[in-house]
Scaffold this motif. Sequence first.
Motif, PDB file in Angstrom:
ATOM      1  N   ALA A 105     -19.541  37.131-155.138  1.00 39.89           N
ATOM      2  CA  ALA A 105     -19.621  35.993-154.261  1.00 39.89           C
ATOM      3  C   ALA A 105     -18.930  36.367-152.870  1.00 39.89           C
ATOM      4  CB  ALA A 105     -19.809  34.607-154.843  1.00 39.89           C
ATOM      5  N   GLY A 106     -19.526  36.206-151.849  1.00 45.50           N
ATOM      6  CA  GLY A 106     -18.672  36.391-150.505  1.00 45.50           C
ATOM      7  C   GLY A 106     -18.894  35.293-149.708  1.00 45.50           C
ATOM      8  N   ASP A 107     -18.705  35.418-148.213  1.00 44.12           N
ATOM      9  CA  ASP A 107     -18.752  34.421-147.542  1.00 44.12           C
ATOM     10  C   ASP A 107     -20.051  34.677-146.367  1.00 44.12           C
ATOM     11  OD1 ASP A 107     -16.883  32.702-148.551  1.00 44.12           O
ATOM     12  OD2 ASP A 107     -15.504  33.427-147.504  1.00 44.12           O
ATOM     13  N   GLN A 108     -20.661  35.603-146.733  1.00 38.61           N
ATOM     14  CA  GLN A 108     -21.845  35.726-145.944  1.00 38.61           C
ATOM     15  C   GLN A 108     -22.829  34.854-145.689  1.00 38.61           C
ATOM     16  OE1 GLN A 108     -23.065  39.812-147.124  1.00 38.61           O
ATOM     17  NE2 GLN A 108     -21.267  40.827-146.769  1.00 38.61           N
ATOM     18  N   HIS A 109     -23.857  34.784-144.666  1.00 34.62           N
ATOM     19  CA  HIS A 109     -24.644  33.846-144.600  1.00 34.62           C
ATOM     20  C   HIS A 109     -25.918  34.272-145.203  1.00 34.62           C
ATOM     21  CE1 HIS A 109     -26.804  30.321-143.428  1.00 34.62           C
ATOM     22  NE2 HIS A 109     -27.737  30.946-142.584  1.00 34.62           N
ATOM     23  N   PHE A 110     -26.678  33.418-146.221  1.00 35.49           N
ATOM     24  CA  PHE A 110     -27.865  33.943-146.425  1.00 35.49           C
ATOM     25  C   PHE A 110     -28.874  32.640-145.965  1.00 35.49           C
ATOM     26  CE2 PHE A 110     -31.216  32.790-149.816  1.00 35.49           C
ATOM     27  CZ  PHE A 110     -31.896  33.829-149.782  1.00 35.49           C
ATOM     28  N   TRP A 117     -13.444  37.505-165.249  1.00 35.48           N
ATOM     29  CA  TRP A 117     -14.490  36.507-165.454  1.00 35.48           C
ATOM     30  C   TRP A 117     -14.823  35.906-164.432  1.00 35.48           C
ATOM     31  CZ3 TRP A 117     -13.438  31.908-168.988  1.00 35.48           C
ATOM     32  CH2 TRP A 117     -14.317  30.946-169.368  1.00 35.48           C
ATOM     33  N   PHE A 118     -13.822  35.420-163.408  1.00 35.31           N
ATOM     34  CA  PHE A 118     -13.950  34.904-162.274  1.00 35.31           C
ATOM     35  C   PHE A 118     -14.826  35.722-161.116  1.00 35.31           C
ATOM     36  CE2 PHE A 118     -12.766  34.362-157.497  1.00 35.31           C
ATOM     37  CZ  PHE A 118     -13.035  33.327-157.552  1.00 35.31           C
ATOM     38  N   LEU A 119     -14.737  36.822-161.228  1.00 35.52           N
ATOM     39  CA  LEU A 119     -15.591  37.812-160.481  1.00 35.52           C
ATOM     40  C   LEU A 119     -17.070  37.888-161.075  1.00 35.52           C
ATOM     41  CD1 LEU A 119     -12.986  40.585-159.573  1.00 35.52           C
ATOM     42  CD2 LEU A 119     -13.891  38.920-158.128  1.00 35.52           C
ATOM     43  N   GLY A 120     -16.915  38.356-162.587  1.00 31.83           N
ATOM     44  CA  GLY A 120     -18.266  38.372-163.222  1.00 31.83           C
ATOM     45  C   GLY A 120     -19.220  37.453-163.211  1.00 31.83           C
ATOM     46  N   ALA A 121     -18.624  36.079-163.306  1.00 29.38           N
ATOM     47  CA  ALA A 121     -19.560  35.083-163.402  1.00 29.38           C
ATOM     48  C   ALA A 121     -20.171  34.553-162.005  1.00 29.38           C
ATOM     49  CB  ALA A 121     -18.805  33.702-163.837  1.00 29.38           C
ATOM     50  N   ARG A 122     -19.618  34.933-161.158  1.00 27.42           N
ATOM     51  CA  ARG A 122     -20.103  34.819-159.919  1.00 27.42           C
ATOM     52  C   ARG A 122     -20.940  36.057-159.386  1.00 27.42           C
ATOM     53  NH1 ARG A 122     -15.928  35.138-157.024  1.00 27.42           N
ATOM     54  NH2 ARG A 122     -16.600  34.302-154.928  1.00 27.42           N
ATOM     55  N   SER A 123     -20.740  37.078-160.035  1.00 26.88           N
ATOM     56  CA  SER A 123     -21.330  38.461-159.633  1.00 26.88           C
ATOM     57  C   SER A 123     -22.804  38.454-159.619  1.00 26.88           C
ATOM     58  CB  SER A 123     -20.896  39.549-160.593  1.00 26.88           C
ATOM     59  OG  SER A 123     -21.723  39.474-161.713  1.00 26.88           O
ATOM     60  N   PHE A 124     -23.509  39.495-158.686  1.00 25.73           N
ATOM     61  CA  PHE A 124     -24.962  39.431-158.629  1.00 25.73           C
ATOM     62  C   PHE A 124     -25.570  40.088-159.824  1.00 25.73           C
ATOM     63  CE2 PHE A 124     -22.999  39.916-154.488  1.00 25.73           C
ATOM     64  CZ  PHE A 124     -23.166  38.733-153.735  1.00 25.73           C
ATOM     65  N   SER A 125     -24.751  40.511-160.797  1.00 19.66           N
ATOM     66  CA  SER A 125     -25.320  40.787-162.070  1.00 19.66           C
ATOM     67  C   SER A 125     -25.513  39.746-163.219  1.00 19.66           C
ATOM     68  CB  SER A 125     -24.620  42.091-162.667  1.00 19.66           C
ATOM     69  OG  SER A 125     -23.386  41.971-162.796  1.00 19.66           O
ATOM     70  N   ALA A 126     -24.817  38.533-162.926  1.00 19.77           N
ATOM     71  CA  ALA A 126     -24.673  37.511-163.795  1.00 19.77           C
ATOM     72  C   ALA A 126     -26.067  36.825-163.830  1.00 19.77           C
ATOM     73  CB  ALA A 126     -23.717  36.740-163.357  1.00 19.77           C
ATOM     74  N   PHE A 127     -26.912  36.778-162.978  1.00 16.82           N
ATOM     75  CA  PHE A 127     -28.201  36.010-162.966  1.00 16.82           C
ATOM     76  C   PHE A 127     -29.539  37.116-162.625  1.00 16.82           C
ATOM     77  CE2 PHE A 127     -24.854  33.142-161.531  1.00 16.82           C
ATOM     78  CZ  PHE A 127     -25.010  32.206-162.476  1.00 16.82           C
ATOM     79  N   SER A 128     -30.807  36.392-163.172  1.00 13.45           N
ATOM     80  CA  SER A 128     -31.977  37.200-162.704  1.00 13.45           C
ATOM     81  C   SER A 128     -32.892  35.962-162.973  1.00 13.45           C
ATOM     82  CB  SER A 128     -32.202  38.272-163.512  1.00 13.45           C
ATOM     83  OG  SER A 128     -32.434  38.036-164.861  1.00 13.45           O
ATOM     84  N   ALA A 129     -34.136  36.190-162.630  1.00 17.07           N
ATOM     85  CA  ALA A 129     -35.217  35.186-162.443  1.00 17.07           C
ATOM     86  C   ALA A 129     -36.456  35.835-163.243  1.00 17.07           C
ATOM     87  CB  ALA A 129     -35.261  34.595-161.310  1.00 17.07           C
ATOM     88  N   GLU A 130     -37.236  34.873-163.630  1.00 16.45           N
ATOM     89  CA  GLU A 130     -38.504  35.224-164.193  1.00 16.45           C
ATOM     90  C   GLU A 130     -39.630  33.997-163.955  1.00 16.45           C
ATOM     91  OE1 GLU A 130     -37.509  36.685-168.128  1.00 16.45           O
ATOM     92  OE2 GLU A 130     -37.838  34.799-168.829  1.00 16.45           O
TER      93      GLU A 130
END
Length: 276
Positions: free
Chosen positions: A108-113, A258-271
């Motif tokens: 997770a960064g500080d970029q705007h979405f 853990w801090f990086l992984g839990a907030r990483s972009f590989s930690a979630f997906s959707a269906e």
Amino acid sequence: MNFDPRFAFALFAFGGLGSAGCDLPSGTGGRAIEFEMQLGAASKPGLPIGSFETSTGWKVELGEALVAIGPVYVHENPPPLAGLVAPRGKSLSGMLWDVVVPDAHAHAGDQHFDGGEVKGEWLDQRAFDVLDPGGVRIGPVPGTEGRARSLSIRLDPPRASIGGDGAALHGHHAYVIGVAEKDGLVIPFEGGLDIEEEGTKRSVDGIPVDVSLGDGTIVGIVIHPSAWFDGAHFDRLTEKNAAGRFVITPESQVRTAWFLGARSFSAFSAETRDAQ
């Protein structure tokens, strides 16, 4: 709808994170509807949920794994690279993976979405047992009829009103007990994760989904616990608790992973599933 975890990882790394806390806009003209969300967890083929091997060579088996999830926002806009076209002969997931691999721990960064209109929002919070094979159904969730293309998830400290077994979090954002093994070395471990309130560190935005929201639609949020400790070196833990487990202390390398992984972009997906 299933997602290639490599694609999710790479896509999220370009998607960035941003603040998602806002109210449903008025006057958009969409019909008010109620849908549902389903919390679940992914497992590796042939393994139970919570069992996986990390990129650092550790075989991990989680005995307890909980995380505080919510609020969750469903957005109109897709992640920024949703329309990217891959070159001939190369998949989109492979192309993105090649680009992102040098930064193997994208987080997770500080970029705007810019998610655009909020099509639905679940404002509660749940202490989710990641190892529960049945998952948890939540709702009804208020929303606006129409197409939604992304999700935002908050990772906040547990509230007094949190649903589920909030006590099992021991006051942390997430809590685990497990065993890691590598080259005959067995490391039992335990600890909690806290995410500081700084920038957008507690928000994960741009999780891709493509659904036409209507009454009874089910939006599933899939947590990938294998991402949590992917960069961890468990042999660097040094402190033990009374139970004989090595403690994931705030200054440890495992906590950083853990801090990086839990907030990483590989930690979630959707269906998603249509109304039943």
